[in-house]
Design a protein around this motif. Structure first.
Motif, mmCIF file in Angstrom:
data_model
loop_
_atom_site.group_PDB
_atom_site.id
_atom_site.type_symbol
_atom_site.label_atom_id
_atom_site.label_comp_id
_atom_site.label_asym_id
_atom_site.label_seq_id
_atom_site.Cartn_x
_atom_site.Cartn_y
_atom_site.Cartn_z
ATOM 1 N N GLN A 79 39.441 -20.697 29.629
ATOM 2 C CA GLN A 79 39.359 -22.045 30.174
ATOM 3 C C GLN A 79 38.427 -22.101 31.380
ATOM 4 O O GLN A 79 37.708 -23.087 31.569
ATOM 5 N N ILE A 80 38.439 -21.057 32.191
ATOM 6 C CA ILE A 80 37.519 -20.997 33.334
ATOM 7 C C ILE A 80 36.083 -20.997 32.844
ATOM 8 O O ILE A 80 35.219 -21.717 33.375
ATOM 9 N N LEU A 81 35.815 -20.196 31.821
ATOM 10 C CA LEU A 81 34.453 -20.137 31.278
ATOM 11 C C LEU A 81 34.028 -21.482 30.715
ATOM 12 O O LEU A 81 32.890 -21.923 30.927
ATOM 13 N N ASP A 82 34.921 -22.158 29.998
ATOM 14 C CA ASP A 82 34.590 -23.483 29.460
ATOM 15 C C ASP A 82 34.298 -24.461 30.599
ATOM 16 O O ASP A 82 33.363 -25.274 30.504
ATOM 17 N N TRP A 83 35.096 -24.398 31.661
ATOM 18 C CA TRP A 83 34.903 -25.306 32.787
ATOM 19 C C TRP A 83 33.565 -25.051 33.464
ATOM 20 O O TRP A 83 32.818 -25.994 33.781
ATOM 21 N N LEU A 84 33.219 -23.776 33.675
ATOM 22 C CA LEU A 84 31.943 -23.452 34.306
ATOM 23 C C LEU A 84 30.762 -23.775 33.395
ATOM 24 O O LEU A 84 29.711 -24.208 33.869
ATOM 25 N N ASP A 85 30.917 -23.557 32.083
ATOM 26 C CA ASP A 85 29.852 -23.952 31.152
ATOM 27 C C ASP A 85 29.633 -25.458 31.201
ATOM 28 O O ASP A 85 28.487 -25.939 31.113
ATOM 29 N N GLY A 86 30.728 -26.210 31.339
ATOM 30 C CA GLY A 86 30.594 -27.657 31.470
ATOM 31 C C GLY A 86 29.861 -28.041 32.734
ATOM 32 O O GLY A 86 29.082 -29.004 32.740
ATOM 33 N N TYR A 87 30.108 -27.303 33.804
ATOM 34 C CA TYR A 87 29.396 -27.585 35.061
ATOM 35 C C TYR A 87 27.903 -27.362 34.893
ATOM 36 O O TYR A 87 27.088 -28.206 35.275
ATOM 37 N N ARG A 88 27.550 -26.247 34.305
ATOM 38 C CA ARG A 88 26.130 -25.957 34.084
ATOM 39 C C ARG A 88 25.474 -27.036 33.237
ATOM 40 O O ARG A 88 24.372 -27.495 33.539
ATOM 41 N N ALA A 89 26.161 -27.465 32.183
ATOM 42 C CA ALA A 89 25.584 -28.479 31.296
ATOM 43 C C ALA A 89 25.488 -29.841 31.963
ATOM 44 O O ALA A 89 24.674 -30.682 31.552
ATOM 45 N N SER A 90 26.279 -30.071 33.016
ATOM 46 C CA SER A 90 26.320 -31.402 33.629
ATOM 47 C C SER A 90 25.053 -31.737 34.399
ATOM 48 O O SER A 90 24.777 -32.916 34.640
ATOM 49 N N PHE A 91 24.271 -30.735 34.789
ATOM 50 C CA PHE A 91 23.053 -31.069 35.543
ATOM 51 C C PHE A 91 21.853 -30.183 35.200
ATOM 52 O O PHE A 91 20.776 -30.355 35.778
ATOM 53 N N ALA A 92 21.988 -29.278 34.254
ATOM 54 C CA ALA A 92 20.878 -28.477 33.743
ATOM 55 C C ALA A 92 20.077 -27.816 34.860
ATOM 56 O O ALA A 92 18.931 -28.182 35.132
ATOM 57 N N PRO A 93 20.626 -26.821 35.536
ATOM 58 C CA PRO A 93 19.904 -26.156 36.613
ATOM 59 C C PRO A 93 18.690 -25.391 36.088
ATOM 60 O O PRO A 93 18.684 -24.952 34.928
ATOM 61 N N PRO A 94 17.662 -25.225 36.897
ATOM 62 C CA PRO A 94 16.485 -24.442 36.488
ATOM 63 C C PRO A 94 16.812 -22.947 36.535
ATOM 64 O O PRO A 94 16.416 -22.225 37.453
ATOM 65 N N LEU A 95 17.527 -22.492 35.529
ATOM 66 C CA LEU A 95 18.098 -21.151 35.506
ATOM 67 C C LEU A 95 17.209 -20.200 34.719
ATOM 68 O O LEU A 95 16.757 -20.521 33.620
ATOM 69 N N ARG A 96 16.969 -19.020 35.276
ATOM 70 C CA ARG A 96 16.230 -17.971 34.581
ATOM 71 C C ARG A 96 17.181 -16.779 34.422
ATOM 72 O O ARG A 96 17.371 -15.999 35.353
ATOM 73 N N GLU A 97 17.761 -16.673 33.243
ATOM 74 C CA GLU A 97 18.696 -15.593 32.983
ATOM 75 C C GLU A 97 17.947 -14.310 32.630
ATOM 76 O O GLU A 97 16.760 -14.328 32.296
ATOM 77 N N HIS A 98 18.658 -13.186 32.716
ATOM 78 C CA HIS A 98 18.088 -11.861 32.446
ATOM 79 C C HIS A 98 16.845 -11.608 33.304
ATOM 80 O O HIS A 98 15.870 -11.017 32.850
ATOM 81 N N THR A 99 16.914 -12.094 34.525
ATOM 82 C CA THR A 99 15.820 -11.906 35.489
ATOM 83 C C THR A 99 16.407 -11.257 36.731
ATOM 84 O O THR A 99 17.104 -11.906 37.514
ATOM 85 N N ALA A 100 16.160 -9.976 36.892
ATOM 86 C CA ALA A 100 16.732 -9.212 37.999
ATOM 87 C C ALA A 100 15.745 -9.167 39.161
ATOM 88 O O ALA A 100 14.564 -8.857 38.970
ATOM 89 N N VAL A 101 16.222 -9.473 40.351
ATOM 90 C CA VAL A 101 15.400 -9.335 41.552
ATOM 91 C C VAL A 101 15.524 -7.891 42.019
ATOM 92 O O VAL A 101 16.606 -7.438 42.405
ATOM 93 N N THR A 102 14.434 -7.160 41.981
ATOM 94 C CA THR A 102 14.445 -5.746 42.358
ATOM 95 C C THR A 102 14.020 -5.526 43.798
ATOM 96 O O THR A 102 14.265 -4.456 44.357
ATOM 97 N N SER A 103 13.418 -6.540 44.411
ATOM 98 C CA SER A 103 12.980 -6.392 45.797
ATOM 99 C C SER A 103 12.746 -7.763 46.409
ATOM 100 O O SER A 103 12.224 -8.669 45.743
ATOM 101 N N LEU A 104 13.171 -7.912 47.650
ATOM 102 C CA LEU A 104 12.847 -9.095 48.450
ATOM 103 C C LEU A 104 12.383 -8.617 49.807
ATOM 104 O O LEU A 104 13.093 -7.863 50.477
ATOM 105 N N ARG A 105 11.193 -9.032 50.209
ATOM 106 C CA ARG A 105 10.642 -8.669 51.517
ATOM 107 C C ARG A 105 10.027 -9.898 52.172
ATOM 108 O O ARG A 105 9.396 -10.720 51.495
#
Length: 462
Positions: A79-105
């Motif tokens: 149910q938590i996953l369904d609720w969070l999936d609904g949140y994501r679908a409610s505003f379509a964030p500019p999400l880039r999955e499978h993208t790991a940040v290996t360094s920030l400077r």
């Protein structure tokens, strides 16, 4: 060629999504960079019977609240996953999955201020390139670290001395009692995960040995009402961390154990012991096939009960001061079992079939190269804003209040950072306007201007 972004949010959990909601609403171009999949921890690092310990009515994220039929209940993992999936679908964030940040400077040679442009250089890998492809470079003006405070499972080094045939799993990899080999199980640690996993095994009829730490506990209900509802009314969750003693200002404090299972109830380790669970003190060592436990079992149980009664006492004071009509009078917890020894019984490696390490997590900020950490590796910030301009943290326990680690407490933290980010963008635009010569469009009689921002694909690009 490097890509430029005004804002990068690192982490696609509920914290990163909450901030993204605000930036989408404000028309701020940004990207949410997620190493795995959005909200994956709820799916990949929770056991089958996992449920919330906060009531569903506390599930509030920016622009999104729980509207289901059981506001006083506790959502299960699916149910938590369904609720969070609904949140994501409610505003379509500019999400880039499978993208790991290996360094920030920070850009430039110093902490950021040396480069007039400021900002940060991020290097990322995607699922397609992480096996050997080139990293991608992002130049960002502002960066928000929303990776939470629990990064790497913490397993004590003595685990290396377990026999090869003895199964050992961290709590984040535990799924259900049937996934462990038949026989007694030793659970090490009594934070929320350890206490709930011990209960899960106990209810399944397994013989459970529990190494009891110094985690506190609180009642599920008191004087006819959920304790979290009482504490919400007292304003306890909203008190800023700066109002608390220095000893309490740490994100490493163990959470109070309680459960929302089967509609919610106390977790009483003494009652478990009365009903057959075998309690020990803290696990100290493993020598010659024998586990050694500290002599603090009784003290740890007593301390947890003192916290339990202390929180109930705060509720009693609130009721006496503010006068809500409550028919049920005050009470104190009375122990239902006392340990016969300070360490618990002896336990040999050969006496158990598996070990569950409910020993928490450690931080991993090795990829983050900025001078914002103290000697213990804690990020230093004021309500998520660091001393490095344009660098922020979100989603940490005790970021600003006790409630910061909860859904309901995350929303005001995200709103605060969204304001700081948009203010910085406005200030940068004003600074550039003062230093740049006027264009033809700015001259009297020049071409008609279409506005300071150009809208492209639904996103305002500045």
């Amino acid at each position: 060629m490097s890509e430029h972004l005004p804002v990068a949010i690192i982490g696609g959990g509920q914290a990163g999504l909450a901030l993204s909601w605000h930036l989408v609403a404000a028309g701020v171009e940004h990207a949410v960079l997620e190493r795995d999949t959005a909200t994956h921890t709820w799916r990949d690092a929770r056991w089958d019977s996992f449920c919330l310990v906060t009531p569903n009515w506390q599930c509030q994220l920016p622009g999104y609240t729980y509207t289901g039929p059981d506001p006083d209940g506790f959502m299960l993992r699916a149910q938590i996953l369904d609720w969070l999936d609904g949140y994501r679908a409610s505003f379509a964030p500019p999400l880039r999955e499978h993208t790991a940040v290996t360094s920030l400077r920070p850009r430039g040679d110093g902490p950021g201020a040396e480069d007039p442009a400021g900002g940060f250089v991020l290097r990322t890998t995607t699922a397609a390139t992480s096996s050997g492809g080139d990293e991608h470079e992002l130049l960002v003006d502002q960066a928000v670290v929303a990776t939470g405070g629990y990064h790497v499972p913490a397993i004590p080094r003595l685990a290396e001395r377990l026999p090869a045939g003895l199964v050992g799993v961290h709590s984040s990899a535990y799924t259900n009692p049937d996934a462990l080999p038949a026989g007694p199980v030793l659970v090490v640690g009594t934070g929320q995960s350890g206490a709930q996993i011990a209960e899960d095994l106990h209810l399944a009829g397994r013989e459970v040995h529990l190494a009891v730490g110094n985690a506190p506990r609180f009642a599920r209900t008191y004087r006819g009402r959920d304790v979290i509802a009482w504490m919400h009314d007292t304003g306890h969750y909203a008190r800023p961390v700066t109002d608390r003693p220095l000893a309490e200002r740490t994100q490493d404090r163990t959470n109070h154990y309680v459960t929302g299972r089967d509609g919610g109830r106390d977790i009483d380790l003494r009652a478990f012991a009365r009903d057959g669970m075998i309690l020990h003190g803290r696990l100290l060592d493993l020598v010659d096939g024998q586990f050694h436990f500290a002599g603090d079992l009784g003290a740890n149980l007593d301390t947890a009960d003192e916290v339990y009664n202390g929180i109930n006492g705060l509720i009693d004071t609130h009721i006496a001061t503010h006068g809500p009509a409550v028919e049920i009078g005050p009470s104190r917890y009375v122990p239902v079992w006392h340990p016969p020894s300070s360490t618990g019984p002896d336990l040999a490696v050969d006496d158990i079939a598996a070990v569950v390490w409910a020993t928490g997590f450690t931080r991993d900020y090795r990829w983050l190269h900025a001078g914002v950490f103290d000697g213990a590796g804690h990020p230093q910030h004021l309500r998520g804003v660091t001393a490095v301009p344009g660098l922020y943290f979100l989603g940490l326990p005790w970021l600003h209040t006790w409630g910061s680690g909860r859904f309901a407490g995350l929303a005001p933290d995200a709103a605060h950072l969204a304001e700081r980010i948009t203010e910085r963008i406005t200030d940068q635009h004003r600074s550039r306007a003062r230093t740049q010569p006027p264009t033809l469009a700015d001259q009297p009689g020049g071409p008609a201007r279409t506005g300071a921002a150009e809208r492209t694909g639904g996103v305002i690009r500045r």
